[in-house]
Scaffold this active site. Structure first.
Site, PDB file in Angstrom:
ATOM      1  N   HIS A  61       0.846  -1.196   0.000  1.00 23.17           N
ATOM      2  CA  HIS A  61       0.000   0.000   0.000  1.00 23.17           C
ATOM      3  C   HIS A  61       0.881   1.246   0.000  1.00 23.17           C
ATOM      4  O   HIS A  61       1.508   1.562   1.011  1.00 23.17           O
ATOM      5  CB  HIS A  61      -0.910   0.017   1.241  1.00 23.17           C
ATOM      6  CG  HIS A  61      -1.772   1.252   1.331  1.00 23.17           C
ATOM      7  ND1 HIS A  61      -2.227   1.754   2.531  1.00 23.17           N
ATOM      8  CD2 HIS A  61      -2.258   2.081   0.383  1.00 23.17           C
ATOM      9  CE1 HIS A  61      -2.953   2.839   2.307  1.00 23.17           C
ATOM     10  NE2 HIS A  61      -2.988   3.070   1.012  1.00 23.17           N
ATOM     11  N   GLY A  89      -7.301  -3.360   5.396  1.00 24.31           N
ATOM     12  CA  GLY A  89      -7.900  -2.986   6.677  1.00 24.31           C
ATOM     13  C   GLY A  89      -6.872  -2.193   7.455  1.00 24.31           C
ATOM     14  O   GLY A  89      -5.772  -1.939   6.978  1.00 24.31           O
ATOM     15  N   SER A  90      -7.230  -1.776   8.666  1.00 27.68           N
ATOM     16  CA  SER A  90      -6.251  -1.082   9.487  1.00 27.68           C
ATOM     17  C   SER A  90      -5.221  -2.102   9.973  1.00 27.68           C
ATOM     18  O   SER A  90      -5.443  -3.308   9.899  1.00 27.68           O
ATOM     19  CB  SER A  90      -6.952  -0.428  10.667  1.00 27.68           C
ATOM     20  OG  SER A  90      -7.759  -1.373  11.321  1.00 27.68           O
ATOM     21  N   MET A  91      -4.088  -1.583  10.481  1.00 26.77           N
ATOM     22  CA  MET A  91      -2.954  -2.428  10.837  1.00 26.77           C
ATOM     23  C   MET A  91      -3.363  -3.572  11.779  1.00 26.77           C
ATOM     24  O   MET A  91      -3.979  -3.338  12.809  1.00 26.77           O
ATOM     25  CB  MET A  91      -1.899  -1.554  11.516  1.00 26.77           C
ATOM     26  CG  MET A  91      -0.632  -2.276  11.834  1.00 26.77           C
ATOM     27  SD  MET A  91       0.593  -1.113  12.440  1.00 26.77           S
ATOM     28  CE  MET A  91      -0.210  -0.525  13.920  1.00 26.77           C
ATOM     29  N   HIS A  94     -12.306   1.896  -0.148  1.00 28.05           N
ATOM     30  CA  HIS A  94     -10.846   1.766  -0.303  1.00 28.05           C
ATOM     31  C   HIS A  94     -10.143   1.326   0.969  1.00 28.05           C
ATOM     32  O   HIS A  94      -8.949   1.060   0.956  1.00 28.05           O
ATOM     33  CB  HIS A  94     -10.238   3.059  -0.826  1.00 28.05           C
ATOM     34  CG  HIS A  94      -9.847   4.050   0.235  1.00 28.05           C
ATOM     35  ND1 HIS A  94     -10.721   4.537   1.162  1.00 28.05           N
ATOM     36  CD2 HIS A  94      -8.658   4.630   0.513  1.00 28.05           C
ATOM     37  CE1 HIS A  94     -10.093   5.381   1.965  1.00 28.05           C
ATOM     38  NE2 HIS A  94      -8.843   5.454   1.605  1.00 28.05           N
ATOM     39  N   GLY A 135     -10.870   3.661   6.985  1.00 28.82           N
ATOM     40  CA  GLY A 135     -11.227   5.054   7.267  1.00 28.82           C
ATOM     41  C   GLY A 135     -10.984   5.419   8.720  1.00 28.82           C
ATOM     42  O   GLY A 135     -11.429   4.727   9.636  1.00 28.82           O
TER      43      GLY A 135
END
Lengths: 481, 136
Positions: A237, A379-381, A403, A406
């Site tokens: 990313h 996704g988030s970490m 995407h 958030g």
């Protein structure tokens, strides 16, 4: 102020703010969230920004927002707007500062069990090979003529030079190169910022992850994508780094100075826009295409370094890492869509939104043509990421989907609430290895600072914007700073 | 009087800047941005100087363009500038010299200076105040 009474519920996953809400709206605004997530959207100014987008000249049907929407500059993040090529405008605020920030996924032939003993070493080697670019950058500074080639030819240039396979280009949005790129539209400032950043990860939410395929939702499509349960994959990313930000800075400035002559008056400076067919609009499109090409080249170069680390750790045992797909989530594209029943060329702005073309779409690789375009959602970490597939019903949103998760918590609040060490420890308890040079960087990106990725994906799945194919779980997280 | 203060923001860096004059406001904006980049200066210290010349449409755009230029020079030369001396300073034009030091690395990656909710105004007591959001 916008409140719930201003909304019309279209269905369980879609809400509308009618054109009558504000006199300067040219079209209604629509946003995809579940009833449960509705409260979240009032927390910041993203709905007001979505209404502002509906005032842009030449906007078609609706200004749209995805379920991971949050406040951005000009456009909300998660915003989508398609513009008429004749009467419409183009806005750098509808693309974002990080032009072609996006995702690439590499597939291995190994299962988790086979790779587990090598995970720690792979993490260390990949981190060594792919610098964040904040410290010394890459040791090599590319000269301006090589940068110009990268700007105009994108990932294709790198593959020609031996930094990848032909298949990498086939499995990439626009084959890693936007044809309208013209390096003369990009300032020397931007080029200089890009000289030592090809193959660097950057900071903030950018990351590399070694993941495993944790769950498969659609066996047939997973098979077409070459995915199987417990498979080891690598996710990238990142975007166009300082170069893209400089292009955005340059053109927001230029448009602010020139939009007056086109009679464009907007509620927010960061929305600055000019007609697509004006000389400034054409020039921005050429420069933005250069930024997009640079980002594809950056992800290609990172792929090259990951393959190098992979080979050096696994030696004889190593099998190729094949790109599943590479897709942008900050970009403006000229695409054909049905408008009033007629196929029409439009300029689609996607800012924090991913293109998701359906089966049989001519712009997706032949090998995926029958099933639809792969969509990569991080996704988030330390939580989970998803692979989705585009589908016909996505037409309602110009074939766009979410995407990512958030943000919901500020970076400061995140660092106040937890330390980097705490976050690393809690991830380690889940069996996840974390590699990062900066403890603060880790705390800022703590999973608690983000929306729930599962809920976001559930909305786009149920709304028909794209369908779930597989869920990925992180095993090693490598962060820039 | 404080030079600047960091405000709360969800994703990015928001700074409020103060100045007895508009010129001082610009000087403090430079200081606020440079300190936020958390520069680790080279040892032994290496002094550096750079010329700048900016022209813009109005004071607000001038402030963003000035800081954008400083950001560009900082990142490409790996230098941190904490002082500026203006030879020319008007509503839409500045010319001057930046003074700083060579750095090893920056702890924070400021990527862009934005116009988002940008505010610059003179207060009743004749002092100046500005709020700027940086993309990090």
């Amino acid at each position: 102020m916008i409140s719930k009474k201003d909304f019309i519920k279209i269905n369980d996953w879609l809400w509308e703010i009618p054109k009558s809400f504000r006199s300067d709206m040219r079209v209604p605004s629509r946003f995809y969230v579940s009833e449960e997530m509705l409260e979240d959207v009032f927390r910041d100014k993203s709905l007001g920004q979505l209404v502002n987008v509906a005032t842009l000249p030449g906007i078609i049907n609706y200004s749209l927002a995805m379920p991971d929407m949050h406040e951005g500059y000009g456009f909300p993040i998660g915003g989508v707007a398609a513009m008429d090529m004749k009467s419409g405008v183009i806005s750098p605020g509808g693309v974002g500062y990080d032009i072609n920030c996006g995702m690439k996924l590499l597939k291995s032939e190994f299962t988790e069990t086979e790779i587990r003993p090598y995970l720690e070493k792979l993490g260390t080697e990949i981190q060594k090979e792919v610098p964040s670019g904040l410290g010394q950058g890459r040791q090599v500074k590319v000269d301006i003529s090589s940068i110009n080639k990268i700007l105009e030819e994108g990932a294709q240039r790198l593959v020609e030079q031996g930094y990848g396979e032909k298949e990498d280009l086939e499995n990439c949005e626009s084959q890693g190169r936007l044809g309208r790129a013209d390096a003369t539209a990009v300032s020397d400032h931007a080029k200089n910022r890009g000289r030592d950043q090809v193959g660097t990860l950057g900071s903030g939410n950018h990351f590399l992850e070694i993941q495993k395929v944790d769950e498969i939702f659609d066996e047939n499509i997973a098979k077409a994508f070459g995915l199987f349960k417990d498979q080891i994959v690598i996710m990238i990313h990142t975007g166009s780094r300082g170069l893209g930000h400089q292009i955005a800075t340059d053109y927001i400035g230029l448009m602010m100075r020139t939009m007056g002559k086109y009679g464009i008056n907007l509620p927010d400076r960061e929305l600055a826009a000019v007609p697509i067919n004006s000389s400034e609009g054409q020039k921005y499109f050429s420069a933005m295409s250069c930024g997009a090409n640079y980002a594809w080249a950056n992800r290609q170069m990172i792929t090259h370094f990951i393959r190098k680390a992979w080979k050096s750790v696994l030696g004889e045992k190593s099998s190729p890492l094949v790109a599943l797909y590479d897709v942008a989530h900050n970009i403006a594209k000229i695409e054909k869509h049905l408008v009033n029943g007629k196929e029409t060329e439009v300029c689609v702005h996607r800012k924090g939104a991913t293109r998701a073309f359906p089966p049989e779409h001519p712009e997706i690789p032949l090998k995926y043509r029958k099933v639809g375009q792969p969509v990569l959602i991080p996704g988030s970490m330390g939580t989970a990421s998803y692979i989705l597939v585009g589908q016909k019903e996505g037409e309602q949103a110009f074939y766009s989907t979410c995407h990512g998760a958030g943000r919901t918590m500020s970076r400061h609040e995140a660092t106040r609430r937890m330390s980097g060490e705490e976050v690393v420890k809690s991830l380690e308890l889940k069996g996840i290895i974390v590699k990062c040079w900066s403890a603060r960087g880790i705390a800022e990106e703590a999973p608690q600072a983000y929306k729930d990725i599962h809920k976001v994906v559930e909305v786009v799945h149920n709304a028909g914007l794209s369908r779930k194919v597989a869920k990925l779980k992180p095993l090693v997280v490598i962060k820039g700073e | 009087m404080k030079n600047y203060e960091i405000l709360e923001h969800k994703a990015d860096l928001k700074i409020r800047i103060f100045g007895a004059t508009k010129e001082e406001l610009f000087k403090n904006a430079l200081l606020g941005m440079t300190e936020s980049m958390k520069p680790e200066t080279k040892k032994p210290e290496e002094e550096t100087k750079r010329q700048i010349k900016i022209e813009s449409t109005d004071s607000a755009a001038l402030l963003v363009d000035f800081l954008s230029e400083v950001l560009y020079l900082s990142q490409t030369n790996r230098e941190a500038y904490s002082k500026v001396q203006f030879k020319k300073f008007s509503d839409n034009q500045i010319e001057g010299e930046l003074f700083g030091q060579k750095v090893e690395r920056f702890g924070e990656d400021i990527k862009a200076v934005t116009h988002h909710n940008l505010d610059i105004h003179q207060k009743k007591d004749k002092t100046w105040e500005a709020t700027i959001l940086f993309d990090v």
